[in-house]
Design an enzyme around this catalytic site. Structure first.
Site, mmCIF file in Angstrom:
data_model
loop_
_atom_site.group_PDB
_atom_site.id
_atom_site.type_symbol
_atom_site.label_atom_id
_atom_site.label_comp_id
_atom_site.label_asym_id
_atom_site.label_seq_id
_atom_site.Cartn_x
_atom_site.Cartn_y
_atom_site.Cartn_z
ATOM 1 C CG ASN A 70 -2.095 1.048 1.832
ATOM 2 O OD1 ASN A 70 -2.392 1.525 -0.021
ATOM 3 N ND2 ASN A 70 -2.692 1.664 2.605
ATOM 4 C CG ASN A 93 0.489 3.099 4.826
ATOM 5 O OD1 ASN A 93 0.339 2.419 4.241
ATOM 6 N ND2 ASN A 93 -0.534 3.564 5.797
ATOM 7 C CE LYS A 94 0.886 -1.595 5.400
ATOM 8 N NZ LYS A 94 0.255 -1.209 4.953
ATOM 9 C CB ILE A 95 8.852 -0.329 4.652
ATOM 10 C CG1 ILE A 95 10.247 -0.230 4.331
ATOM 11 C CG2 ILE A 95 8.469 -1.846 3.902
ATOM 12 C CD1 ILE A 95 11.344 -0.626 5.460
#
Length: 393
Positions: free
Chosen positions: A190, A192-194
């Protein structure tokens, strides 16, 4: 009064600059629809990075969890044990299968699934003659759960584990990559993930036969016929070739991103060390925490401030922060289901929710921007201490 300063996000996408090369290749070769060489390459790269036999790129982490439950034959009336301190995507696939979630509390060492609560849940299920079909263990904010203890319990009862590693790509547990210890592992890409593909997920396993069946189910379960025939329920869950191209470029810098996240955490430690009420999320022994988000809880029986008050203060300065996940057993949708607390007198997940805060942790946040976050927190706490002193003088 609203701040006119540049907004600092919790964890926004951070592009490498190489993503466009793979996107352009998709257009040049006309591989626009789901599947294609980028998807194959991304799956291979994930397998090599985390150390598994096979991987399946899908449209979301939620889709990957749903497929894992299907592959374990979870169906109506079955029970699935699940971490309570998580995002609802960990639980919705259980409901898709019309199964019954049973929520397991956290513990303070990792903020993740409590082995003590899990053991009691299993003992009760055994007495009732209704063991769960699966256990979904969430690795919260990048910190691995106590997998040795959890695996031992689940192996004793011969119940498979699904690792919800949506937030923990790049983390390790005693030398093994997060998401590779259970029967299945699930990652999310997604925004906002790393690392991100804008939206997407991955199901991984050493069981190549299971992943092959997952691949069949994820492509509408089309039978091997010269025409469109469907003998069972399938899903439109495959990742697009364009998004997989973004993932290839993103995965190439995963180790750099982990180091950047850890450096952000270290700067928060140095900047907030004088605020004794703040307890940052620990790194459990034998693990590498990817520090996807830097989080802390307020350790005080009479706190000077609440998470909501600090979040409001940061928002006034155009800075995004948020509370720790609201536990699933407190959600209106889910509060009818059984919950096992860490102990008779200690509900850890609720404590972390009531006192926990997630701080801006994006790898494209500058050191000056992070210093601004730290200074605002310091100033806010200082004012609260002064107000408390005057009120009690």
């Amino acid at each position: 009064m609203e701040s006119n300063k540049k907004r600092i996000y919790l964890s926004s996408p951070h592009m490498t600059g190489n993503e466009q090369k793979y996107i352009d290749l998709s257009f040049k070769t006309n591989w626009i629809a789901p599947l294609g060489p980028n998807v194959d390459r991304f799956e291979e790269d994930i397998c090599q990075y985390v150390g598994v036999n096979d991987a399946l790129a899908v449209s979301s982490g939620t889709a990957a969890l749903h497929l894992a439950l299907r592959l374990l034959d979870v169906k109506a009336g079955d029970k699935v044990f699940c971490s309570t301190l998580t995002f609802i995507a960990s639980v919705n696939p259980i409901l898709y299968q019309q199964a019954e979630p049973v929520f397991i509390d956290s513990e303070f060492d990792t903020w993740n699934m409590s082995p003590d609560a899990l053991k009691r849940a299993f003992m009760d299920a055994e007495k009732e003659g209704n063991l769960p079909k699966a256990v979904i263990v969430v690795h919260l904010y990048g910190q691995n759960a106590k997998m040795d203890e959890i695996v031992e319990i689940c192996n004793f009862y011969q119940v498979p584990i699904i690792e919800d590693a949506a937030e923990s790509l790049g983390s390790t547990y005693k030398g093994r990559k997060s998401g590779t210890i259970g029967k299945f592992g699930v990652f999310s890409f997604n925004g906002n993930k790393i690392i991100t593909t804008s939206g997407g997920g991955m199901l991984v396993s050493d069981d190549k036969t299971a992943i092959a069946r997952g691949r069949f189910l994820a492509a509408q379960a089309r039978d091997n016929k010269p025409y469109y025939q469907h003998s069972e329920l399938g899903y439109n869950y495959r990742m697009s070739n364009i998004l997989a191209g973004i993932g290839i470029a993103q995965l190439s810098v995963i180790e750099e991103r982990v180091k950047q996240k850890q450096a952000i955490y270290q700067r928060y430690i140095r900047g907030l060390s004088d605020i004794k009420e703040i307890v940052l999320m620990p790194e459990y022994k034998g693990t590498r925490h990817n520090r996807w988000l830097t989080t802390f809880y307020i350790d005080s029986e009479q706190p000077l401030f609440t998470p909501f008050e600090l979040i409001q203060e940061l928002e006034r300065e155009n800075i995004e922060a948020r509370q720790v996940w609201k536990p699933m057993h407190l959600q209106p949708l889910l509060n009818e289901y059984r919950f096992y607390s860490h102990s008779e007198h200690l509900n850890v997940a609720e404590t972390l929710f009531e006192r926990g805060i997630c701080l801006p942790s994006g790898t494209n946040m500058t050191e000056d921007e992070q210093s601004r976050v730290i200074q605002i927190i310091q100033s806010f706490v200082s004012r609260r201490r002064e107000q408390h002193f005057i009120a009690n003088f």
